[in-house]
Design a protein around this motif. Structure first.
Motif, mmCIF file in Angstrom:
data_model
loop_
_atom_site.group_PDB
_atom_site.id
_atom_site.type_symbol
_atom_site.label_atom_id
_atom_site.label_comp_id
_atom_site.label_asym_id
_atom_site.label_seq_id
_atom_site.Cartn_x
_atom_site.Cartn_y
_atom_site.Cartn_z
ATOM 1 N N ARG A 40 -31.492 22.204 -7.901
ATOM 2 C CA ARG A 40 -30.131 22.356 -7.367
ATOM 3 C C ARG A 40 -29.133 21.556 -8.200
ATOM 4 O O ARG A 40 -27.986 21.959 -8.362
ATOM 5 N N ALA A 41 -29.566 20.409 -8.727
ATOM 6 C CA ALA A 41 -28.643 19.567 -9.491
ATOM 7 C C ALA A 41 -28.350 20.144 -10.877
ATOM 8 O O ALA A 41 -27.202 20.131 -11.313
ATOM 9 N N CYS A 42 -29.361 20.675 -11.557
ATOM 10 C CA CYS A 42 -29.121 21.155 -12.928
ATOM 11 C C CYS A 42 -28.976 22.674 -13.022
ATOM 12 O O CYS A 42 -28.483 23.161 -14.028
ATOM 13 N N PRO A 110 -18.837 34.279 -9.705
ATOM 14 C CA PRO A 110 -19.485 34.704 -8.465
ATOM 15 C C PRO A 110 -18.639 34.452 -7.216
ATOM 16 O O PRO A 110 -18.615 35.283 -6.322
ATOM 17 N N ALA A 111 -17.916 33.340 -7.164
ATOM 18 C CA ALA A 111 -17.121 33.037 -5.979
ATOM 19 C C ALA A 111 -15.982 34.048 -5.826
ATOM 20 O O ALA A 111 -15.626 34.408 -4.712
ATOM 21 N N GLN A 112 -15.428 34.520 -6.929
ATOM 22 C CA GLN A 112 -14.317 35.464 -6.867
ATOM 23 C C GLN A 112 -14.784 36.852 -6.422
ATOM 24 O O GLN A 112 -13.993 37.637 -5.947
ATOM 25 N N GLN A 129 -23.790 27.278 -1.392
ATOM 26 C CA GLN A 129 -24.589 26.935 -2.573
ATOM 27 C C GLN A 129 -23.786 27.135 -3.851
ATOM 28 O O GLN A 129 -23.796 26.283 -4.742
ATOM 29 N N ARG A 130 -23.082 28.236 -3.939
ATOM 30 C CA ARG A 130 -22.260 28.501 -5.121
ATOM 31 C C ARG A 130 -21.159 27.458 -5.269
ATOM 32 O O ARG A 130 -20.854 27.016 -6.374
ATOM 33 N N GLN A 181 -12.729 25.769 -1.437
ATOM 34 C CA GLN A 181 -13.431 26.961 -1.941
ATOM 35 C C GLN A 181 -13.912 27.858 -0.836
ATOM 36 O O GLN A 181 -13.854 29.089 -0.929
ATOM 37 N N LEU A 182 -14.388 27.275 0.251
ATOM 38 C CA LEU A 182 -14.912 28.071 1.357
ATOM 39 C C LEU A 182 -13.793 28.693 2.201
ATOM 40 O O LEU A 182 -14.012 29.677 2.883
ATOM 41 N N ALA A 183 -12.607 28.106 2.130
ATOM 42 C CA ALA A 183 -11.472 28.648 2.886
ATOM 43 C C ALA A 183 -10.909 29.895 2.206
ATOM 44 O O ALA A 183 -10.233 30.696 2.841
#
Length: 184
Positions: A40-42, A110-112, A129-130, A181-183
């Motif tokens: 998850r970190a790298c 990916p978020a967009q 996660q993203r 980001q989640l909003a």
């Protein structure tokens, strides 16, 4: 100290005395936690695999010097974190200029693409996660140690080698970025 903490220290001390079964028990107990943290970190399975192996190699090499001053998990994650920081430092010079902009654009894409409708639990977890993946390295590490490893501020400070107030600041900035980001 709780029983599991005492047991981990006892196992590590037994391993230092040559008890291979004690190492096998520690490895079985902590391999999943360690690997998840590194991955998850790298965010790169090949790098996580390498760091995972190197962390356990360092545990083996340090067995005779081990002192149960902190929880075994804290000590293990501190080794992993230090290796992760070294990995970031080796990687960082290649991410300037156009390469850095491309990497940032790929992380943001990916978020967009997320639709603007009610999300299922799975979709919400994936968005989180993203969002965590997009945090700066230090903030992402602090969030993962807090949320996934359930470490206290003091334990995160021990693992990362910074002060408690720095940890609080990193977590506060990270949580603000995650909320933004989640909003969206």
């Amino acid at each position: 100290m709780d029983t599991a903490v005492d047991e981990d220290a006892t196992l590590m001390l037994a391993y230092a005395q040559g008890d291979l079964g004690a190492f096998e028990a520690l490895y079985a107990r902590h391999r999943g936690t360690l690997y998840r943290f590194l991955l998850r970190a790298c965010r790169q399975p090949a790098v996580a695999d390498e760091l995972f192996q190197e962390t356990w190699s360092r545990v083996i090499a340090a067995r005779e010097r081990y002192q149960p001053q902190a929880k075994f998990t804290t000590w293990l994650l501190q080794i992993a974190h230090n290796l992760l920081v070294d990995s970031y430092r080796r990687k960082r010079p290649t991410l300037d200029g156009e390469a850095g902009e491309l990497a940032i654009a790929q992380m943001e894409a990916p978020a967009q693409e997320q639709p603007e409708h009610a999300l299922s639990d799975f979709e919400q977890r994936r968005r989180l996660q993203r969002a965590i993946e997009q945090l700066p390295d230090e903030q992402r590490t602090a969030v993962l140690l807090r949320l996934e490893q359930e470490l206290s501020l003091e334990e995160i400070a021990d693992v990362t080698g910074v002060g408690r107030e720095t940890v609080k600041s990193r977590l506060r900035y990270a949580m603000n970025k995650l909320r933004e980001q989640l909003a969206e």
